[in-house]
Write a protein that holds these residues in place. Structure first.
Motif, PDB file in Angstrom:
ATOM      1  N   GLY A 134      -0.016   9.364   8.035  1.00  0.00           N
ATOM      2  CA  GLY A 134      -0.343   8.421   9.033  1.00  0.00           C
ATOM      3  C   GLY A 134       0.400   8.520  10.386  1.00  0.00           C
ATOM      4  O   GLY A 134       1.422   9.209  10.427  1.00  0.00           O
ATOM      5  N   THR A 144     -12.330   5.302   2.669  1.00  0.00           N
ATOM      6  CA  THR A 144     -10.940   5.750   2.606  1.00  0.00           C
ATOM      7  C   THR A 144     -10.350   5.553   4.084  1.00  0.00           C
ATOM      8  O   THR A 144      -9.309   6.175   4.302  1.00  0.00           O
ATOM      9  CB  THR A 144     -10.959   7.395   2.328  1.00  0.00           C
ATOM     10  N   ASP A 145     -10.773   4.793   4.771  1.00  0.00           N
ATOM     11  CA  ASP A 145     -10.408   4.679   6.095  1.00  0.00           C
ATOM     12  C   ASP A 145      -9.152   3.940   6.070  1.00  0.00           C
ATOM     13  O   ASP A 145      -8.754   2.754   5.492  1.00  0.00           O
ATOM     14  CB  ASP A 145     -11.333   3.779   7.060  1.00  0.00           C
ATOM     15  N   GLY A 146      -8.143   4.191   6.803  1.00  0.00           N
ATOM     16  CA  GLY A 146      -6.836   3.642   6.972  1.00  0.00           C
ATOM     17  C   GLY A 146      -5.978   3.876   5.729  1.00  0.00           C
ATOM     18  O   GLY A 146      -4.867   3.585   5.740  1.00  0.00           O
ATOM     19  N   LEU A 147      -6.374   4.930   4.971  1.00  0.00           N
ATOM     20  CA  LEU A 147      -5.626   5.192   3.667  1.00  0.00           C
ATOM     21  C   LEU A 147      -4.840   6.538   4.115  1.00  0.00           C
ATOM     22  O   LEU A 147      -5.776   7.476   4.163  1.00  0.00           O
ATOM     23  CB  LEU A 147      -6.356   5.471   2.663  1.00  0.00           C
ATOM     24  N   TYR A 148      -3.657   6.715   4.019  1.00  0.00           N
ATOM     25  CA  TYR A 148      -2.965   7.902   4.563  1.00  0.00           C
ATOM     26  C   TYR A 148      -2.129   8.182   3.200  1.00  0.00           C
ATOM     27  O   TYR A 148      -1.977   7.720   2.313  1.00  0.00           O
ATOM     28  CB  TYR A 148      -1.924   7.648   5.563  1.00  0.00           C
ATOM     29  N   SER A 192       0.907  -1.138   0.141  1.00  0.00           N
ATOM     30  CA  SER A 192       0.067   0.126   0.125  1.00  0.00           C
ATOM     31  C   SER A 192       0.865   1.194   0.071  1.00  0.00           C
ATOM     32  O   SER A 192       0.213   2.285  -0.227  1.00  0.00           O
ATOM     33  CB  SER A 192      -0.992  -0.088   1.044  1.00  0.00           C
ATOM     34  N   GLN A 193       2.082   1.268   0.235  1.00  0.00           N
ATOM     35  CA  GLN A 193       2.858   2.241   0.274  1.00  0.00           C
ATOM     36  C   GLN A 193       3.380   2.749  -1.215  1.00  0.00           C
ATOM     37  O   GLN A 193       3.376   1.996  -2.008  1.00  0.00           O
ATOM     38  CB  GLN A 193       4.429   2.025   0.846  1.00  0.00           C
ATOM     39  N   ARG A 234      -4.155   7.759  -1.814  1.00  0.00           N
ATOM     40  CA  ARG A 234      -4.371   9.069  -1.208  1.00  0.00           C
ATOM     41  C   ARG A 234      -3.014   9.813  -1.506  1.00  0.00           C
ATOM     42  O   ARG A 234      -1.916   9.823  -1.263  1.00  0.00           O
ATOM     43  CB  ARG A 234      -4.342   8.843   0.508  1.00  0.00           C
ATOM     44  N   GLU A 255     -12.145  14.055   1.202  1.00  0.00           N
ATOM     45  CA  GLU A 255     -12.416  12.698   1.968  1.00  0.00           C
ATOM     46  C   GLU A 255     -13.843  12.557   2.376  1.00  0.00           C
ATOM     47  O   GLU A 255     -14.609  11.460   2.020  1.00  0.00           O
ATOM     48  CB  GLU A 255     -11.561  12.459   3.488  1.00  0.00           C
ATOM     49  N   HIS A 274      -0.180   6.314   0.041  1.00  0.00           N
ATOM     50  CA  HIS A 274      -0.645   4.873   0.011  1.00  0.00           C
ATOM     51  C   HIS A 274      -1.923   4.703  -0.696  1.00  0.00           C
ATOM     52  O   HIS A 274      -2.826   5.608  -1.195  1.00  0.00           O
ATOM     53  CB  HIS A 274      -0.936   4.681   1.485  1.00  0.00           C
ATOM     54  N   ARG A 308      -4.405   1.344  -2.737  1.00  0.00           N
ATOM     55  CA  ARG A 308      -5.083   0.134  -2.548  1.00  0.00           C
ATOM     56  C   ARG A 308      -5.865  -0.461  -3.603  1.00  0.00           C
ATOM     57  O   ARG A 308      -6.408   0.662  -4.333  1.00  0.00           O
ATOM     58  CB  ARG A 308      -5.580  -0.272  -1.323  1.00  0.00           C
TER      59      ARG A 308
END
Lengths: 122, 367
Positions: B367, B167-171, B86-87, B186, B157, B174, B176
């Motif tokens: 994040g 979009t939760d957990g996506l900084y 995801s990076q 993001r 967002e 990153h 997916r």
């Protein structure tokens, strides 16, 4: 009596006696988008037909505005220095660019009137 | 006009037409330049709320297979094996002289799967380059047919969530694949928090319909994209960076991790090490013209003693900055912020000061 002419380059010229007021048309300002700077000539400057008299700058690009005839600049719209957006909101009114004393008003013969101009831009 | 007509149309061209876009050619595509809101308001809307961009001219490549990590390590100056899934990161394709062929965003999607986002104008050359390199690796290169959208701004967002995209957990930086054929990251090119979404056309039409009915979202054209990225100090390939510039002079060496600079075996490695050793003669800097007159790309810069100091590579007006903004290359001894220079504009010299980048602070959500 005033008469207004239009050029292929989307300028309007309002003539009263031997004094012409020049600006860009509403169509032109719409094409250019938000204007942010206007480079005006000096009062007293001599212009030849086709010279770049003014440069108007939008966010994205600079565009030349040409002298429609020979003559001497007798006035410029200083308000535009602080408020270039006037050209967007009032292109054919308060957004005028400069006034000039025409050397030969006959040079304007053959330019379009409003009806012909509107037909050109469709 | 002919260029616009021969240029390729975006898959959502009809939607932009209905939105009243004015089109212009860019990198072979007919692109929405402005919408009826106009470049100034579009720009400010992105900084205040959320702006929707159609960036489908950019190209997505999926790279997968057991040799994917090794291929990317050869193609780009960083270590893809060290990325966590995801990076994402900014990187380049360099040529043998360490010139920047293209700048790219590479996202690691899995152990053996990556996404590369390439610039429109370089996409064909990038693909050929990558395929030539891939001959030595067990990896598959798949150019994707996607609509690619960006939603940028402090309300991006919330608006995306309202439109049904999680979009939760996506900084920041990153990405997916939330469902088949979707890619959400993001990231963006405005300096604001935001997202880039690659998806099939049918899904895109549905998402766009939801987003454009949101009061906080407006369509934003290429003109405002350019003023936003310039204020944010971000480079446009072909203008601010090119095969004629290395990451050293472009002030982008931060994108090449130190160990990779020293020992990496990527294309252009030797030339990049030599360029680092030699140091750059010129460096990319921000430039703030004094007064209201914009200084445009191509203008020559002069030092106070009258000698040539460099050149402007991008310039215009910064609606959020409230003054003209520019960037360009200057001799390294003149690269310090505050250095007074002059730019030649239509025969006159406009005072310009070297200025820190960005002009408007980045507001990324890390994040």
């Amino acid at each position: 009596m005033t008469k207004t002419y239009f050029t292929d380059d989307h300028e309007w010229i309002r003539v009263e006696g031997d004094i012409a007021t020049v600006g860009i048309t509403d169509y032109a300002q719409e094409q250019l988008g938000d204007l942010v700077f206007v480079d005006l000539p000096e009062v007293g400057a001599t212009l030849a037909k086709g010279d770049t008299a003014v440069v108007v700058e939008s966010v994205k690009a600079a565009s030349d505005v040409y002298a429609p005839a020979d003559g001497e600049v007798t006035g410029v719209n200083d308000t535009l220095s602080a408020e270039p957006g006037l050209i967007n909101t009032a292109a054919t009114g308060d957004g005028w660019l400069w006034k000039m004393k025409l050397a030969d008003a006959g040079q304007l013969d053959g330019l379009m009137d409003e009806t012909a101009y509107n037909a050109m831009i469709g | 006009m002919t260029t616009t007509e021969t240029a390729q149309k975006l898959p959502l061209h009809d939607i932009h037409e209905q939105a009243g876009a004015r089109f212009g050619p860019f990198a072979g595509w007919s692109m929405p330049i402005t919408y009826p809101l106009g470049v100034m308001k579009e720009h400010l809307h992105v900084r205040e709320k959320a702006g929707l961009f159609d960036i489908s001219h950019m190209k997505l490549f999926a790279i997968s297979g057991p040799g994917a990590v090794a291929l990317i390590a050869r193609a780009c100056p960083f270590e893809p094996g060290e990325m966590t899934p995801s990076q994402a990161r900014l990187t380049f394709f360099l040529d043998d002289k360490a010139g920047i062929r293209d700048d790219l965003i590479v996202t690691r999607l899995g152990d053996t799967r990556f996404m590369i986002v390439a610039n429109a104008g370089n996409a064909a050359a990038d693909e050929a380059h990558l395929r030539a390199l891939a001959a030595d690796f067990d990896a598959e290169i798949e150019p994707l047919e996607r609509v690619f959208l960006a939603l940028q701004g402090p309300q991006a967002e919330a608006a995306l969530n309202r439109a049904g995209v999680a979009t939760d957990g996506l900084y920041f930086m990153h990405g997916r694949e939330p469902k088949p054929d979707w890619f959400v990251s993001r990231s963006g090119y405005t300096g604001e928090d935001g997202f880039e979404i690659g998806l099939p056309e049918t899904d895109a039409r549905a998402l766009v319909a939801r987003l454009t009915s949101d009061d906080d979202v407006e369509w934003i054209g290429l003109a405002a994209r350019d003023s936003l990225r310039l204020e944010a100090g971000l480079c446009l390939h072909g203008q601010d960076i090119s095969a004629e510039t290395t990451p050293v002079e472009a002030a982008l060496l931060w994108a090449v991790p130190k160990p990779v600079r020293e020992t990496g075996d990527f294309v252009g490695a030797e030339a990049l090490r030599a360029a680092i050793m030699a140091g750059a003669a010129q460096k990319r800097v921000g430039l703030k013209p004094e007064g209201r007159q914009p200084v445009r790309a191509g203008a020559t810069l002069y030092a106070q003693d009258g000698s040539v100091a460099g050149r402007v590579t991008s310039g215009g007006f910064g609606p959020s900055a409230g003054h003209p903004v520019a960037m360009g290359y200057v001799n390294v001894d003149l690269a310090r912020a505050g250095t007074q220079l002059a730019a030649e504009v239509r025969g006159t010299r406009v005072p310009v000061a070297v200025h820190a980048l960005p002009f408007t602070p980045h507001r990324y959500l890390r994040g």
